[in-house]
Scaffold this motif. Structure first.
Motif, PDB file in Angstrom:
ATOM      1  N   GLN A 227       0.821  -1.208   0.000  1.00 38.64           N
ATOM      2  CA  GLN A 227       0.000   0.000   0.000  1.00 38.64           C
ATOM      3  C   GLN A 227       0.861   1.267   0.000  1.00 38.64           C
ATOM      4  O   GLN A 227       0.359   2.360   0.231  1.00 38.64           O
ATOM      5  N   LEU A 228       2.146   1.130  -0.234  1.00 37.28           N
ATOM      6  CA  LEU A 228       3.104   2.211  -0.045  1.00 37.28           C
ATOM      7  C   LEU A 228       3.656   2.743  -1.362  1.00 37.28           C
ATOM      8  O   LEU A 228       3.904   1.989  -2.289  1.00 37.28           O
ATOM      9  N   THR A 229       3.820   4.051  -1.407  1.00 36.98           N
ATOM     10  CA  THR A 229       4.528   4.691  -2.511  1.00 36.98           C
ATOM     11  C   THR A 229       5.405   5.789  -1.918  1.00 36.98           C
ATOM     12  O   THR A 229       5.275   6.116  -0.745  1.00 36.98           O
ATOM     13  N   SER A 230       6.279   6.336  -2.735  1.00 36.35           N
ATOM     14  CA  SER A 230       7.131   7.418  -2.239  1.00 36.35           C
ATOM     15  C   SER A 230       7.397   8.426  -3.338  1.00 36.35           C
ATOM     16  O   SER A 230       7.320   8.107  -4.527  1.00 36.35           O
ATOM     17  N   TRP A 231       7.662   9.642  -2.895  1.00 32.21           N
ATOM     18  CA  TRP A 231       8.147  10.697  -3.772  1.00 32.21           C
ATOM     19  C   TRP A 231       9.531  11.060  -3.270  1.00 32.21           C
ATOM     20  O   TRP A 231       9.722  11.289  -2.088  1.00 32.21           O
ATOM     21  N   GLN A 232      10.474  11.156  -4.146  1.00 31.49           N
ATOM     22  CA  GLN A 232      11.821  11.568  -3.775  1.00 31.49           C
ATOM     23  C   GLN A 232      12.210  12.716  -4.682  1.00 31.49           C
ATOM     24  O   GLN A 232      12.085  12.624  -5.899  1.00 31.49           O
ATOM     25  N   GLY A 233      12.673  13.810  -4.069  1.00 35.58           N
ATOM     26  CA  GLY A 233      13.087  14.931  -4.890  1.00 35.58           C
ATOM     27  C   GLY A 233      13.322  16.185  -4.085  1.00 35.58           C
ATOM     28  O   GLY A 233      13.407  16.157  -2.849  1.00 35.58           O
ATOM     29  N   GLU A 234      13.391  17.294  -4.805  1.00 35.82           N
ATOM     30  CA  GLU A 234      13.668  18.584  -4.173  1.00 35.82           C
ATOM     31  C   GLU A 234      12.371  19.263  -3.741  1.00 35.82           C
ATOM     32  O   GLU A 234      11.394  19.280  -4.483  1.00 35.82           O
ATOM     33  N   ILE A 235      12.395  19.803  -2.550  1.00 31.23           N
ATOM     34  CA  ILE A 235      11.244  20.551  -2.054  1.00 31.23           C
ATOM     35  C   ILE A 235      11.317  21.941  -2.677  1.00 31.23           C
ATOM     36  O   ILE A 235      12.300  22.657  -2.492  1.00 31.23           O
ATOM     37  N   THR A 236      10.298  22.304  -3.444  1.00 31.23           N
ATOM     38  CA  THR A 236      10.311  23.594  -4.128  1.00 31.23           C
ATOM     39  C   THR A 236       9.589  24.673  -3.333  1.00 31.23           C
ATOM     40  O   THR A 236       9.830  25.859  -3.544  1.00 31.23           O
ATOM     41  N   LYS A 237       8.715  24.250  -2.429  1.00 32.32           N
ATOM     42  CA  LYS A 237       7.997  25.211  -1.594  1.00 32.32           C
ATOM     43  C   LYS A 237       7.551  24.494  -0.328  1.00 32.32           C
ATOM     44  O   LYS A 237       7.126  23.340  -0.381  1.00 32.32           O
ATOM     45  N   LEU A 238       7.641  25.206   0.788  1.00 35.04           N
ATOM     46  CA  LEU A 238       7.227  24.671   2.077  1.00 35.04           C
ATOM     47  C   LEU A 238       6.500  25.771   2.824  1.00 35.04           C
ATOM     48  O   LEU A 238       7.017  26.872   2.966  1.00 35.04           O
ATOM     49  N   VAL A 239       5.285  25.468   3.273  1.00 36.35           N
ATOM     50  CA  VAL A 239       4.497  26.422   4.045  1.00 36.35           C
ATOM     51  C   VAL A 239       4.092  25.736   5.339  1.00 36.35           C
ATOM     52  O   VAL A 239       3.439  24.682   5.312  1.00 36.35           O
ATOM     53  N   ARG A 240       4.488  26.333   6.436  1.00 34.65           N
ATOM     54  CA  ARG A 240       4.091  25.807   7.738  1.00 34.65           C
ATOM     55  C   ARG A 240       2.759  26.446   8.118  1.00 34.65           C
ATOM     56  O   ARG A 240       2.620  27.660   8.129  1.00 34.65           O
ATOM     57  N   VAL A 241       1.778  25.604   8.393  1.00 36.14           N
ATOM     58  CA  VAL A 241       0.459  26.067   8.824  1.00 36.14           C
ATOM     59  C   VAL A 241       0.273  25.684  10.285  1.00 36.14           C
ATOM     60  O   VAL A 241       1.129  25.011  10.865  1.00 36.14           O
ATOM     61  N   LYS A 242      -0.834  26.078  10.874  1.00 36.52           N
ATOM     62  CA  LYS A 242      -1.037  25.905  12.313  1.00 36.52           C
ATOM     63  C   LYS A 242      -0.605  24.532  12.826  1.00 36.52           C
ATOM     64  O   LYS A 242       0.283  24.423  13.651  1.00 36.52           O
ATOM     65  N   ASP A 243      -1.223  23.501  12.375  1.00 40.52           N
ATOM     66  CA  ASP A 243      -0.897  22.141  12.817  1.00 40.52           C
ATOM     67  C   ASP A 243      -0.535  21.256  11.639  1.00 40.52           C
ATOM     68  O   ASP A 243      -1.045  20.152  11.484  1.00 40.52           O
ATOM     69  N   GLY A 244       0.388  21.770  10.821  1.00 39.47           N
ATOM     70  CA  GLY A 244       0.799  20.982   9.680  1.00 39.47           C
ATOM     71  C   GLY A 244       1.729  21.725   8.751  1.00 39.47           C
ATOM     72  O   GLY A 244       2.210  22.812   9.058  1.00 39.47           O
ATOM     73  N   VAL A 245       1.964  21.100   7.613  1.00 42.20           N
ATOM     74  CA  VAL A 245       2.792  21.693   6.564  1.00 42.20           C
ATOM     75  C   VAL A 245       2.157  21.407   5.208  1.00 42.20           C
ATOM     76  O   VAL A 245       1.457  20.414   5.024  1.00 42.20           O
ATOM     77  N   LYS A 246       2.421  22.315   4.302  1.00 45.11           N
ATOM     78  CA  LYS A 246       2.106  22.096   2.897  1.00 45.11           C
ATOM     79  C   LYS A 246       3.448  22.093   2.186  1.00 45.11           C
ATOM     80  O   LYS A 246       4.289  22.955   2.447  1.00 45.11           O
ATOM     81  N   LEU A 247       3.651  21.106   1.336  1.00 47.34           N
ATOM     82  CA  LEU A 247       4.905  21.099   0.603  1.00 47.34           C
ATOM     83  C   LEU A 247       4.716  20.622  -0.820  1.00 47.34           C
ATOM     84  O   LEU A 247       3.824  19.849  -1.123  1.00 47.34           O
ATOM     85  N   TRP A 248       5.583  21.161  -1.657  1.00 40.28           N
ATOM     86  CA  TRP A 248       5.597  20.865  -3.064  1.00 40.28           C
ATOM     87  C   TRP A 248       6.928  20.195  -3.380  1.00 40.28           C
ATOM     88  O   TRP A 248       7.980  20.683  -2.961  1.00 40.28           O
ATOM     89  N   VAL A 249       6.858  19.093  -4.135  1.00 39.57           N
ATOM     90  CA  VAL A 249       8.049  18.300  -4.440  1.00 39.57           C
ATOM     91  C   VAL A 249       8.220  18.198  -5.957  1.00 39.57           C
ATOM     92  O   VAL A 249       7.297  17.778  -6.655  1.00 39.57           O
ATOM     93  N   ALA A 250       9.408  18.571  -6.432  1.00 37.12           N
ATOM     94  CA  ALA A 250       9.798  18.293  -7.818  1.00 37.12           C
ATOM     95  C   ALA A 250      10.552  16.973  -7.757  1.00 37.12           C
ATOM     96  O   ALA A 250      11.694  16.922  -7.308  1.00 37.12           O
ATOM     97  N   THR A 251       9.885  15.893  -8.151  1.00 37.06           N
ATOM     98  CA  THR A 251      10.470  14.563  -7.959  1.00 37.06           C
ATOM     99  C   THR A 251      11.618  14.297  -8.922  1.00 37.06           C
ATOM    100  O   THR A 251      11.740  14.925  -9.973  1.00 37.06           O
TER     101      THR A 251
END
Length: 133
Positions: free
Chosen positions: A38-62
């Protein structure tokens, strides 16, 4: 050279010229508790990271040429930190300085492996891989 040999040669050149086709499957670390089927992965460079109240949003260029987005939210910030690793080790609040500069912006060259489980109730795990030094 006959037609079959020529075709084999052309296909061989294509495969050896395409590093993504030869990419190896990542070994699943012990801290990832998801069933491997049931597992997959993304590996790559983080292009954007936004820290929100109880979490993070991140964008990955794999490394495979796709762009992915993850919105990881938990009940509290401590639980979010529990889903993070840094070079495979436990992540601590002080590790943010390895990812974020003094102005609160993502540092250049931050990579990560994001482990995603297709099982309800199993949260993604982010293994941050900032450059050494």
């Amino acid at each position: 050279m006959n037609k079959e040999h020529y075709l084999f040669l052309v296909l061989s050149l294509f495969v050896f010229a395409s590093p993504n086709l030869l990419a190896q499957r990542l070994a699943v670390p012990e801290y990832v508790t998801c069933d491997r089927n049931q597992l997959t992965s993304w590996q790559g460079e983080i292009t954007k990271l936004v820290r929100v109240k109880d979490g993070v949003k991140l964008w990955v260029a794999t490394d495979h040429g796709t762009n992915e987005f993850l919105n990881l939210t938990m009940a509290n910030w401590k639980e979010v930190l529990g889903q993070f690793r840094i070079h495979g080790c436990s992540f601590h609040s002080s590790d943010w300085e390895k990812l974020i500069d003094t102005k609160g912006k993502l540092k250049v060259g931050i990579k990560a492996i994001v482990w995603l489980c297709n099982t309800e109730g199993v949260s993604p795990v982010i293994n941050w891989q900032p450059p050494s030094g």
